[in-house]
Enzyme design. Structure first.
Site, PDB file in Angstrom:
ATOM      1  N   SER A  48       1.003  -0.967   0.124  1.00 40.15           N
ATOM      2  CA  SER A  48      -0.007   0.119  -0.116  1.00 40.15           C
ATOM      3  C   SER A  48       0.662   1.249   0.076  1.00 40.15           C
ATOM      4  O   SER A  48       0.398   2.176  -0.275  1.00 40.15           O
ATOM      5  CB  SER A  48      -0.891  -0.047   1.295  1.00 40.15           C
ATOM      6  OG  SER A  48      -0.374  -0.258   2.479  1.00 40.15           O
ATOM      7  N   ASP A  86       6.020  -6.713   2.683  1.00 41.71           N
ATOM      8  CA  ASP A  86       5.187  -7.226   1.784  1.00 41.71           C
ATOM      9  C   ASP A  86       6.026  -7.443   0.473  1.00 41.71           C
ATOM     10  O   ASP A  86       6.489  -6.674  -0.023  1.00 41.71           O
ATOM     11  CB  ASP A  86       4.189  -5.888   1.350  1.00 41.71           C
ATOM     12  CG  ASP A  86       2.941  -6.610   1.045  1.00 41.71           C
ATOM     13  OD1 ASP A  86       2.655  -7.875   1.003  1.00 41.71           O
ATOM     14  OD2 ASP A  86       1.781  -5.602   1.111  1.00 41.71           O
ATOM     15  N   LYS A 115       5.105 -11.236   3.331  1.00 43.49           N
ATOM     16  CA  LYS A 115       3.536 -11.717   3.185  1.00 43.49           C
ATOM     17  C   LYS A 115       3.260 -11.601   1.546  1.00 43.49           C
ATOM     18  O   LYS A 115       4.075 -10.910   0.917  1.00 43.49           O
ATOM     19  CB  LYS A 115       2.549 -10.421   3.587  1.00 43.49           C
ATOM     20  CG  LYS A 115       1.135 -10.680   3.168  1.00 43.49           C
ATOM     21  CD  LYS A 115       0.237  -9.604   3.854  1.00 43.49           C
ATOM     22  CE  LYS A 115       0.102  -8.182   3.392  1.00 43.49           C
ATOM     23  NZ  LYS A 115      -0.359  -8.239   1.929  1.00 43.49           N
ATOM     24  N   GLU A 184      -8.988 -10.033   3.373  1.00 38.40           N
ATOM     25  CA  GLU A 184      -9.269  -8.552   3.023  1.00 38.40           C
ATOM     26  C   GLU A 184     -10.561  -8.411   2.408  1.00 38.40           C
ATOM     27  O   GLU A 184     -10.842  -9.238   1.251  1.00 38.40           O
ATOM     28  CB  GLU A 184      -8.253  -7.839   2.208  1.00 38.40           C
ATOM     29  CG  GLU A 184      -8.552  -6.427   1.864  1.00 38.40           C
ATOM     30  CD  GLU A 184      -7.286  -5.671   1.094  1.00 38.40           C
ATOM     31  OE1 GLU A 184      -6.182  -6.336   1.285  1.00 38.40           O
ATOM     32  OE2 GLU A 184      -7.682  -4.427   0.724  1.00 38.40           O
TER      33      GLU A 184
HETATM   34  O1  KIV Z   1      -0.342  -3.474   1.515  1.00 42.43           O
HETATM   35  C1  KIV Z   1      -1.178  -3.302   2.625  1.00 42.43           C
HETATM   36  O2  KIV Z   1      -1.379  -2.327   3.284  1.00 42.43           O
HETATM   37  C2  KIV Z   1      -1.944  -4.722   2.845  1.00 42.43           C
HETATM   38  C3  KIV Z   1      -3.045  -4.563   4.015  1.00 42.43           C
HETATM   39  C4  KIV Z   1      -4.213  -3.893   3.468  1.00 42.43           C
HETATM   40  C5  KIV Z   1      -3.229  -5.805   4.694  1.00 42.43           C
HETATM   41  O3  KIV Z   1      -1.838  -5.460   2.174  1.00 42.43           O
END
Ligand code: KIV
Length: 288
Positions: A48, A86, A115, A184
């Protein structure tokens, strides 16, 4: 001193075993310090980043190097919460080898886990990461990297088949070794089915109250983002408004000569000022 949150500690935190888990995104050292001092359990350096920090329309624009840059900034704050890095789009889609190398880049930047988005089809990647000693958090439901496939940011799992598929995906991810799974934008009843089906914690965002934990985006919960407010976001502050007001007050003080004051300025010693023939002694006024 509070102890570092670890992957095994998170894995053990099904709701039945304690308070719901709290995760928040952060993208830099000050954000990590805020999350740490607020006592959250996990910091997600989310992709994000692309939308809330870098100004892109979707999350597809960030690279592994972009993510590593921000993971490193968060890690430099040495926060107590577990750092989840992420994996961005295309960093785990090409091959298993590529996936492990990209994840290792985030781990070397300071993440303690990674993740990735997607269900059963990601099982080979999850297994390879776990085999390489890299803890993995899954992410199913509205997976923003699939925005073009979904045709927008839409709630997922609304039909019977789709709901059953989410349960099967979560079971496959847990079986492959994920230590937690983000859900989500799915209906609350589906999130409950998934949560009851898997032995690892589910972390919801727009997934109702039955998950084992919740995650919100830093800029949403603090009100730095005021252009859109999805239904699932609760704003706990309005920092954009406060920041604009504070900056406008600064601009006004500069324009009206009220900033900086004498107390906010450095002064020469009186004898040096006198020797230089400047303004009289004491430095109280430079307008004399
Ligand atoms: O990138 C992010 O912020 C996310 C969250 C919304 C779980 O994957």
């Amino acid at each position: 001193m509070a102890t570092q949150v670890t992957v095994p500690a998170v894995r053990a935190r099904k709701r039945s075993a304690g308070d719901p888990l709290v995760m928040v995104t952060a993208y830099d050292a000050p954000g990590a310090r805020i999350a740490d001092e607020a006592g959250v359990d996990m910091i997600l350096v989310g992709d994000s980043l692309a939308m809330v920090v870098l100004g892109y329309e979707d999350t597809l624009q960030v690279t592994t190097d972009d993510m590593a840059h921000h993971v490193a900034a968060v890690a430099r704050a040495k926060p107590r919460p577990l750092i989840v890095g992420d994996l961005p789009w295309l960093s785990y889609h090409v091959s298993v080898e590529d996936t492990v190398r990209n994840a290792a880049t985030l781990i070397r930047a300071g993440a303690q886990s990674v993740k990735l988005e997607g269900g059963s089809k990601r099982v080979p990647m999850v297994e390879a990461l776990v085999d390489a000693e890299i803890p993995v958090m899954g992410h199913i439901g509205l997976t923003p990297q699939s925005v073009n496939v979904f045709g927008g940011f839409k709630v997922q799992g609304k039909g019977e088949d789709a709901a059953r598929q989410l349960v099967a995906d979560a079971e496959a991810l847990a079986e492959a070794g994920c230590f937690a799974i983000v859900l989500e934008c799915v209906p609350d009843a589906v999130a409950r089915m998934v949560t009851e089906a898997v032995p690892v914690p589910t972390i919801g965002i727009g997934a109702g109250p039955w998950c084992d934990g919740q995650v919100l985006v830093f800029h949403d919960l603090l009100g730095f983002e005021d252009r859109i407010q999805p239904k699932f976001v609760r704003r706990y502050a309005s920092l954009k408004g406060e920041a604009v007001a504070a900056m406008a007050a600064y601009a006004n003080d500069v324009r009206t000569g009220r900033f900086p004051s004498d107390g906010e300025s450095y002064h020469l010693p009186d004898d040096v000022e006198a020797a230089l023939g400047l303004y009289g002694s004491g430095g109280a006024s430079k307008t004399a």
